[in-house]
Design a protein around this motif. Structure first.
Motif, short mmCIF file in Angstrom:
data_model
loop_
_atom_site.label_atom_id
_atom_site.label_comp_id
_atom_site.label_asym_id
_atom_site.label_seq_id
_atom_site.Cartn_x
_atom_site.Cartn_y
_atom_site.Cartn_z
N ASP A 93 4.54 0.08 1.07
CA ASP A 93 5.69 0.09 0.16
C ASP A 93 6.81 1.02 0.65
O ASP A 93 7.98 0.68 0.56
CB ASP A 93 5.24 0.53 -1.24
N PHE A 94 6.46 2.20 1.14
CA PHE A 94 7.45 3.21 1.57
C PHE A 94 8.44 3.52 0.45
O PHE A 94 9.64 3.69 0.69
CB PHE A 94 8.19 2.75 2.83
N ALA A 107 0.84 -1.20 0.00
CA ALA A 107 0.00 0.00 0.00
C ALA A 107 0.88 1.25 0.00
O ALA A 107 1.91 1.29 0.67
CB ALA A 107 -0.91 0.00 1.22
N PRO A 108 0.51 2.29 -0.76
CA PRO A 108 -0.74 2.47 -1.49
C PRO A 108 -0.73 1.91 -2.91
O PRO A 108 -1.64 2.19 -3.68
CB PRO A 108 -0.88 3.99 -1.54
N TYR A 109 0.28 1.12 -3.24
CA TYR A 109 0.40 0.60 -4.60
C TYR A 109 -0.17 -0.81 -4.70
O TYR A 109 0.38 -1.68 -5.38
CB TYR A 109 1.87 0.66 -5.05
N SER A 110 -1.29 -1.02 -4.01
CA SER A 110 -1.98 -2.30 -4.03
C SER A 110 -2.87 -2.38 -5.27
O SER A 110 -3.24 -1.35 -5.86
CB SER A 110 -2.85 -2.45 -2.78
N ASP A 116 -0.38 -3.43 -7.56
CA ASP A 116 -0.82 -2.88 -8.83
C ASP A 116 0.39 -2.84 -9.75
O ASP A 116 1.27 -2.00 -9.58
CB ASP A 116 -1.39 -1.48 -8.62
N THR A 117 0.46 -3.73 -10.70
CA THR A 117 1.65 -3.83 -11.55
C THR A 117 1.82 -2.61 -12.47
O THR A 117 2.89 -2.41 -13.04
CB THR A 117 1.61 -5.11 -12.42
N ASP A 118 0.77 -1.79 -12.59
CA ASP A 118 0.86 -0.58 -13.42
C ASP A 118 1.34 0.63 -12.63
O ASP A 118 1.57 1.69 -13.22
CB ASP A 118 -0.51 -0.26 -14.04
N ALA A 119 1.50 0.50 -11.33
CA ALA A 119 1.95 1.62 -10.50
C ALA A 119 3.41 1.95 -10.82
O ALA A 119 4.22 1.05 -11.07
CB ALA A 119 1.79 1.29 -9.02
#
Length: 235
Positions: free
Chosen positions: A47-48, A16-19, A190-193
């Motif tokens: 993620d940090f 998170a937030p890249y979930s 989220d692989t697009d992040a």
């Protein structure tokens, strides 16, 4: 009090937030279908990216904004699973690793629960060892190397890990006393992040899903997506 290990849900790395954008409905569906009696998060709950030791993308958020967004992702998950055991991990521990690198005592640092505004039922652990209903031992750790079967054999017990986003597997092995397994549970990113852009250089890509141990049997549940990268809505 002994934990109820009839159905252990192993939530994989959220970052998170890249979930993944459908992580919440996916987790709700898994809870409704399997009714887990215990919940363990494999680590990397956040993620940090902004405070990583690696290069970070200047087009991404500042550390404070990233943290605020991560907490907003986690809040409904707190409500869904108010009691969760979180494994310490390389991303989840970045605040403390940065403090150590700067010579700052952890006495000056908030706890993970305080940083992430988590409920009291969320606890953090270096590792977890438990006994499954069939009497075999099971060990949980964020990662002790990519080869989960070797990890399991080295521990002499079943072994569950996260960290290795591109690995989504169960490997069985046996000794004269028991049938044991190693399981790597993929991730829920989220692989697009932009924060995950590094993985696009790899032939292998992250596998989105999670794991369970139901009546001592390991199960992997993929988050199956359509061509637009969204969950199809079925387990």
């Amino acid at each position: 009090m002994a934990e109820n290990n009839k159905c252990i849900l192993v939530i994989s790395d959220l970052h998170a937030p890249y979930s993944h954008p459908d992580v919440l409905p996916f987790l709700k569906a898994v809870k409704a279908k399997y009714n887990p009696t215990r919940v363990i998060l494999s680590g990397d709950e956040v993620d940090f990216h902004a405070i990583s030791f690696h290069d970070h993308d200047p087009d991404l958020d500042s550390p404070g904004v990233e943290l605020e967004k991560a907490i907003e992702i986690l809040k409904p998950i707190y409500r869904l699973f108010p009691k969760t055991e979180v494994l310490e991990s390389n991303h989840g521990s970045l605040v403390f690793r940065k403090a150590l690198a700067s010579g700052l005592s952890t006495k000056f640092i908030k706890t993970p629960r305080e940083i992430l505004q988590a409920p009291k039922g969320w606890t953090w652990h270096f590792d977890i060892t438990t006994t499954l209903p069939n009497g075999t031992s099971c060990y949980f750790h964020h990662s002790k190397g990519a080869n989960v079967k070797k990890n399991s054999q080295a521990m002499g017990s079943s072994f569950i890990q996260g960290h290795h986003h591109e690995s989504f597997e169960i490997q069985y092995w046996g000794n004269p006393h028991a049938l044991l397994f190693g399981m790597t549970v993929g991730c829920l990113v989220d692989t697009d992040a932009l924060a995950m852009a590094y993985s696009k250089n790899n032939l292998k890509r992250p596998v989105i899903g999670l794991g369970l141990i139901v009546d001592s049997i390991p199960i992997l549940v993929p988050l199956v997506m359509n061509k637009k990268g969204r969950w199809v809505g079925k387990l």
